[in-house]
Design an enzyme around this catalytic site. Structure first.
Site, PDB file in Angstrom:
ATOM      1  N   HIS B 122      26.234  -0.304   3.668  1.00 39.44           N
ATOM      2  CA  HIS B 122      26.988   0.876   4.107  1.00 39.44           C
ATOM      3  C   HIS B 122      26.553   1.168   5.550  1.00 39.44           C
ATOM      4  O   HIS B 122      25.406   0.890   5.922  1.00 39.44           O
ATOM      5  CB  HIS B 122      26.585   2.032   3.179  1.00 39.44           C
ATOM      6  CG  HIS B 122      27.356   3.294   3.355  1.00 39.44           C
ATOM      7  ND1 HIS B 122      27.102   4.180   4.374  1.00 39.44           N
ATOM      8  CD2 HIS B 122      28.356   3.835   2.622  1.00 39.44           C
ATOM      9  CE1 HIS B 122      27.925   5.218   4.253  1.00 39.44           C
ATOM     10  NE2 HIS B 122      28.687   5.029   3.198  1.00 39.44           N
ATOM     11  N   ASP B 201      18.257   1.180  -0.471  1.00 40.25           N
ATOM     12  CA  ASP B 201      19.346   2.159  -0.503  1.00 40.25           C
ATOM     13  C   ASP B 201      19.876   2.168  -1.931  1.00 40.25           C
ATOM     14  O   ASP B 201      20.614   1.273  -2.341  1.00 40.25           O
ATOM     15  CB  ASP B 201      20.429   1.738   0.499  1.00 40.25           C
ATOM     16  CG  ASP B 201      21.637   2.667   0.438  1.00 40.25           C
ATOM     17  OD1 ASP B 201      21.674   3.558  -0.441  1.00 40.25           O
ATOM     18  OD2 ASP B 201      22.544   2.491   1.273  1.00 40.25           O
ATOM     19  N   GLN B 204      23.979   3.898  -4.788  1.00 40.73           N
ATOM     20  CA  GLN B 204      24.894   3.474  -5.854  1.00 40.73           C
ATOM     21  C   GLN B 204      24.160   3.038  -7.115  1.00 40.73           C
ATOM     22  O   GLN B 204      24.788   2.633  -8.092  1.00 40.73           O
ATOM     23  CB  GLN B 204      25.789   2.324  -5.362  1.00 40.73           C
ATOM     24  CG  GLN B 204      26.712   2.687  -4.215  1.00 40.73           C
ATOM     25  CD  GLN B 204      27.640   3.837  -4.548  1.00 40.73           C
ATOM     26  OE1 GLN B 204      27.851   4.180  -5.718  1.00 40.73           O
ATOM     27  NE2 GLN B 204      28.196   4.466  -3.520  1.00 40.73           N
ATOM     28  N   LYS B 227      26.501  11.854  -5.670  1.00 42.79           N
ATOM     29  CA  LYS B 227      27.050  10.671  -6.344  1.00 42.79           C
ATOM     30  C   LYS B 227      26.545  10.566  -7.775  1.00 42.79           C
ATOM     31  O   LYS B 227      26.890   9.649  -8.510  1.00 42.79           O
ATOM     32  CB  LYS B 227      26.672   9.403  -5.572  1.00 42.79           C
ATOM     33  CG  LYS B 227      27.314   9.313  -4.190  1.00 42.79           C
ATOM     34  CD  LYS B 227      26.971   7.998  -3.550  1.00 42.79           C
ATOM     35  CE  LYS B 227      27.202   7.989  -2.049  1.00 42.79           C
ATOM     36  NZ  LYS B 227      28.614   7.855  -1.689  1.00 42.79           N
ATOM     37  N   CYS B 367      33.224   2.593   4.702  1.00 42.57           N
ATOM     38  CA  CYS B 367      31.994   2.640   5.509  1.00 42.57           C
ATOM     39  C   CYS B 367      31.232   1.325   5.472  1.00 42.57           C
ATOM     40  O   CYS B 367      29.995   1.317   5.491  1.00 42.57           O
ATOM     41  CB  CYS B 367      31.082   3.778   5.067  1.00 42.57           C
ATOM     42  SG  CYS B 367      31.807   5.384   5.287  1.00 42.57           S
TER      43      CYS B 367
HETATM   44  C1  LIG Z   1      25.404   2.255  -0.625  1.00 46.44           C
HETATM   45  C2  LIG Z   1      25.527   3.571   0.063  1.00 46.44           C
HETATM   46  N1  LIG Z   1      24.585   3.958   0.924  1.00 46.44           N
HETATM   47  C3  LIG Z   1      24.641   5.135   1.552  1.00 46.44           C
HETATM   48  C4  LIG Z   1      25.682   5.999   1.358  1.00 46.44           C
HETATM   49  C5  LIG Z   1      25.702   7.285   2.101  1.00 46.44           C
HETATM   50  O1  LIG Z   1      25.667   8.358   1.268  1.00 46.44           O
HETATM   51  P1  LIG Z   1      25.820   9.837   1.863  1.00 46.44           P
HETATM   52  O2  LIG Z   1      27.146   9.878   2.522  1.00 46.44           O
HETATM   53  O3  LIG Z   1      25.735  10.716   0.672  1.00 46.44           O
HETATM   54  O4  LIG Z   1      24.701  10.023   2.808  1.00 46.44           O
HETATM   55  C6  LIG Z   1      26.691   5.646   0.482  1.00 46.44           C
HETATM   56  C7  LIG Z   1      27.837   6.554   0.263  1.00 46.44           C
HETATM   57  O5  LIG Z   1      28.977   6.205   0.300  1.00 46.44           O
HETATM   58  C8  LIG Z   1      26.622   4.404  -0.179  1.00 46.44           C
HETATM   59  O6  LIG Z   1      27.580   4.013  -1.014  1.00 46.44           O
END
Ligand SMILES: Cc1ncc(COP(=O)(O)O)c(C=O)c1O
Lengths: 120, 413
Positions: B122, B201, B204, B227, B367
């Site tokens: 992401h 990270d 998910q 999430k 993203c």
């Molecule tokens: C794998 C991953 N990392 C990071 C994020 C970022 O999350 P946030 O927008 O809540 O900071 C997301 C959200 O879409 C994600 O899917």
């Protein structure tokens, strides 16, 4: 669905002026990274600054493709000054749509690319 | 307890809503999950019963709020298998947690270091590292993926070396759905360089499967409350105590200090050192309720349910010849996320037509532009599942996709 009026679907399914132009046409490509639309416009101007031929290639959503198809049809035979004066409202009129925030970029990409080509 | 999505769905007020007289088919939990009544109620309770600041008052209200906030920290720590709740830092979201690591650990890296990430990340796990790479003029390398969207593990030995200070990668891809073999990757990396700091990270992963930071053996792990049935505005950074202790603060101000004189300041201990200013107290309390909700159902059951739905969906989707599906073919290797394209139809158009029936999917690059470039596509459609989804949602998606194909192409190929 209102967005996909018959005229838009028709131009999306059977785009007019789709393809390249032989010879000395000006060629400009632009894309919209946030939705992944990309378009290439080819324009051939006469000595007097009239649009003799115009075509496009590209990929994108129905709105952007229909907009390109309709615009290329519309500007053929017009002068470069006339085309440079075209604005968002003119594209809306052609599409028969009021553009929503989410779709405005898609619909205007072809016009912006045409303007860029005419500035070259 | 029997796993019944329809019963679970009744806990989510928004799923009782009708738009244009039709029910909502929510297939975008990867972007943000829906929130159950208990979580909503908890944030309301805070504002009604003790809407005051934490750590500051000796009066009962403030003590209650502080106790609730700290209990939430304990609950979250336990949920991710961490025995020491001082290792749990509350942030705004996963993005801020990653920025925090980049701006503290990343900024203090020695020269000659390098940072390694992957092409499936992401943007939140790419851009903060690009900034550090640019500022410190150190390389940022990316592990590639194979044809089925799995990390190429052979690449680890090629990209990671004695100078790799940080390896940061996603547990589950938010596009491909790939579940990365985190433990195996960490073991291989530690063989090459035992000092490489491992950042996971888990945005998910934490919402969808049982994990334990102790078992994984990583150094940092980040995720977002919104999430995992929690409120927006709260994220978590878990970090090993000895690392948190060594790190400089990220933001400075109130709450994160022990003593301030006009010339100098003594910082508070972690986690407070990293929680400058008044946090999202209602959000943190809500997160604890979300954890409670998930635990009551059971993470194992949630994972099994999503796997079954994914098998069901993949089986149906694969039959459509006009479709291209990205990511691993085996449901055991993937979470409940399916990215795909209908040939010749732009994802925005697909999503727009599905919206006629209140079917909510994501369209675009999610993203993850570098990943889309790697897949040689501009954008994709993405449907994702959570505990409140069931087969009727998948069936609705299928029907919607058939309608879409008919609408644009006038033939279903
Ligand atoms: C794998 C991953 N990392 C990071 C994020 C970022 O999350 P946030 O927008 O809540 O900071 C997301 C959200 O879409 C994600 O899917």
């Amino acid at each position: 669905m209102d967005l996909y009026r018959d005229n838009i679907l028709d131009h999306f399914r059977n785009p007019r002026n789709y393809g390249t132009l032989a010879g000395s046409a000006t060629r400009v490509s632009q894309n919209n990274p946030s939705c992944g639309d990309s378009i290439t416009i080819n324009i051939d101007l006469s000595q007097k600054g009239k649009i003799r031929a115009v075509s496009f290639t590209g990929t994108g959503c129905a709105v952007s493709m229909a907009s390109a198809s309709m615009l290329t049809e519309f500007i053929k035979g017009k002068t470069s000054t006339e085309v440079l004066a075209l604005q968002k409202e003119d594209v809306e009129r052609l599409l028969g749509l009021k553009l929503t925030l989410a779709r405005i970029k898609c619909a205007l990409l072809p016009l912006e690319t045409i303007h860029q080509a005419l500035h070259k | 307890m029997l796993f019944k999505p329809s019963k679970i769905a009744s806990d989510f007020p928004v799923l009782q809503r009708k738009i244009k007289g039709k029910r909502i088919v929510y297939l975008d939990s990867t972007a943000s999950s829906l929130k159950p009544q208990s979580v909503i109620q908890e944030t309301v309770r805070y504002y009604e019963e003790c809407p005051v600041n934490i750590f500051r008052g000796v009066y009962t209200l403030s003590e209650e709020a502080t106790e609730g906030y700290e209990n939430s920290r304990g609950k979250v720590a336990e949920f991710i298998g961490c025995p020491n709740s001082a290792e749990v830092v509350f942030t705004r979201n996963a993005t801020e947690s990653l920025n925090l690591i980049a701006q503290t650990v990343g900024r203090t890296l020695p020269a000659h270091s390098n940072i390694v990430s992957t092409v499936m990340e992401h943007h939140a796990n790419i851009v903060p590292w690009q900034v550090i790479s640019g500022e410190k003029k150190i390389p940022l390398r990316f592990i590639d993926i194979d044809n089925e969207g799995r990390l190429k593990l052979d690449d680890l030995e090629k990209k990671i070396d004695k100078n790799t200070a940080i390896l940061t990668f996603t547990f589950i891809s938010n596009v491909l759905g790939t579940i990365n073999p985190v433990k195996e990757i960490i073991a291989r990396v530690k063989k090459i360089n035992k000092n490489t700091v491992i950042v996971i990270d888990a945005a998910q992963a934490v919402p969808h499967l049982k994990l334990s930071v102790m078992d994984l053996g990583c150094d940092f792990l980040v995720f977002s409350a919104h999430k995992m049935l929690g409120p927006t505005g709260v994220g978590v950074l878990w970090g090993k105590a000895e690392l948190l202790k060594k790190m400089p603060p990220y933001q400075t101000g109130g709450e994160m200090i022990r003593e301030v004189q006009l010339e100098k300041t003594v910082y508070n201990e972690p986690p407070y050192k990293f929680e400058a200013g008044t946090p999202d107290i209602a959000g943190v309390l809500g997160l604890a309720k979300a954890v409670e909700y998930l635990e009551n159902i059971g993470m194992g059951k949630i994972r099994e349910h999503e796997k079954e739905l994914t098998v069901y969906a993949l089986g149906k989707l694969q039959k459509l010849s006009a479709i291209e599906i990205y990511g691993p073919k085996e449901a055991t290797e993937r979470g409940g996320v399916i990215a795909f394209n209908l040939k010749g139809i732009h994802p925005h158009d697909v999503a727009q037509i599905l919206n006629n029936d209140n079917i909510c999917i994501r369209s675009g690059h999610h993203c993850a532009m570098p990943l889309h470039h790697r897949l040689e596509i501009n954008s994709s459609c993405r449907a994702s599942f959570y505990l409140y989804n069931d087969e009727s949602d998948v069936d609705a998606l299928l029907q919607g996709l058939e309608n879409t194909a008919k609408f644009f192409l006038r033939k279903w190929c």
